[in-house]
Write an enzyme that holds these catalytic residues in place. Structure first.
Site, PDB file in Angstrom:
ATOM      1  CG  ASP A 297     -41.674 141.074 -20.201  1.00  0.00           C
ATOM      2  OD1 ASP A 297     -41.492 140.183 -19.732  1.00  0.00           O
ATOM      3  OD2 ASP A 297     -41.210 142.248 -20.956  1.00  0.00           O
TER       4      ASP A 297
ATOM      5  CD  GLU B 285     -41.684 132.062 -20.667  1.00  0.00           C
ATOM      6  OE1 GLU B 285     -41.421 132.503 -21.809  1.00  0.00           O
ATOM      7  OE2 GLU B 285     -40.375 131.954 -19.667  1.00  0.00           O
TER       8      GLU B 285
ATOM      9  CG  ASP C 141     -43.140 136.627 -20.498  1.00  0.00           C
ATOM     10  OD1 ASP C 141     -42.842 135.038 -19.459  1.00  0.00           O
ATOM     11  OD2 ASP C 141     -42.126 136.661 -20.894  1.00  0.00           O
TER      12      ASP C 141
END
EC number: 3.1.21.10
Lengths: 191, 191
Positions: free
Chosen positions: A143, A70, A9
């Site tokens: 996260d 992501e 992430d």
């Protein structure tokens, strides 16, 4: 055969990294999870270097089969999106240098894969990641949980493209599969 | 003492790279210029890898004292801004890995430094870069000229922070210096 996925992430302030092993029967086990943070007081080049070095270490140590990152959207908060994109570029290039395949997944794809709903909130994602990976406590910060969720999403999608464990096929879609298909269609339109 | 600056106009489709040597008396000489292009048919990881490898080669070959990169703004075209940011992240991290300082300059800072006007068009920048570097022909495409302009901008600004060759000091600002100061103030507000 076990598939090892390293999920990321991306972000400058906090970059979540999670490694998951997924067996053929879709049982998933967490290998490692962490967050690399950099101070806004550092210059951009120093911040990106810290992230680059951390990713290099994680890739060398865990030797993943694939890296899931992501997908960054320009619709994000404009004050943070550039840093997120720059960090993701560093992460993707690090994987490419090692000839490790890179997959990008949208936040809604991840939410749908893990929770069954493309519009689930962060708490729901963290809760299900904790349950799926049989963890004693929720990974923190969010996260870190997101990085694990990305890894899970990739493995399950790569497996048969229909959904989470227990999916029986496209003729009888579960709510999770339906949400997933919708999220996928939406993501495709957004590309 | 000569300062060698490697300028980069980042992008996935075309990444302009230019190397300039600037002497103490501000005389600038082009060392090399080029463009690294990647096809939109490649996956993002392959595209970023091509850029990463090209930057590595340029840094190793030319050993610049500093790398100047165009500061990416989220106000850019949304369909291209993410790729530009990802490419810039790769470039900045490559320099940071080698402990080469990285400087970021806004497009208006570059235009002001080279042409005297922060709102000059690309043709004007190319024309003045050609003249300043005493080139036989304008560098093409524009990304190559922009990379050289970035390198010049950095060297001149690093020199005394007031402007192009001939600048006499802040008490009597030339039109170029004034435009520059305005562009800088604008850039600071945008940060």
């Amino acid at each position: 055969m076990t598939l090892r996925v390293l999920g990321v992430d991306p972000g400058l302030t906090r970059c979540g990294i999670g490694v998951v092993d997924i067996e053929r029967n879709r049982r998933a086990t967490m290998v490692a999870v962490g967050v690399v943070g950099t101070s806004a007081e550092l210059t951009l080049d120093r911040r990106l270097l810290v992230i680059a070095q951390a990713i290099d270490e994680w890739l060398d140590l865990h030797q993943p089969d694939v890296v899931a990152v992501e997908r960054v959207f320009s619709q994000m908060n404009v004050s943070t999106v550039m840093g997120v994109a720059q960090a993701s570029g560093v992460v993707i290039a690090a994987a490419a240098r090692r000839d490790i395949p890179v997959a990008l997944h949208t936040p809604s794809e991840v939410k749908a894969a893990v929770t069954g709903s493309g519009s689930a909130n962060k708490d729901a994602v963290t809760k299900l990641v904790t349950k799926i990976l049989r963890l004693d406590a929720p990974p923190k910060p969010a996260d870190a949980a997101d990085a694990l969720a990305l890894a899970l999403t990739h493995a399950w999608r790569a497996g048969n493209g229909t959904g989470a464990p227990g999916a029986k096929g496209s003729s009888a879609l579960t709510p999770a599969q339906k949400a997933w298909a919708e999220a996928e269609a939406k993501a495709r339109r957004a590309r």
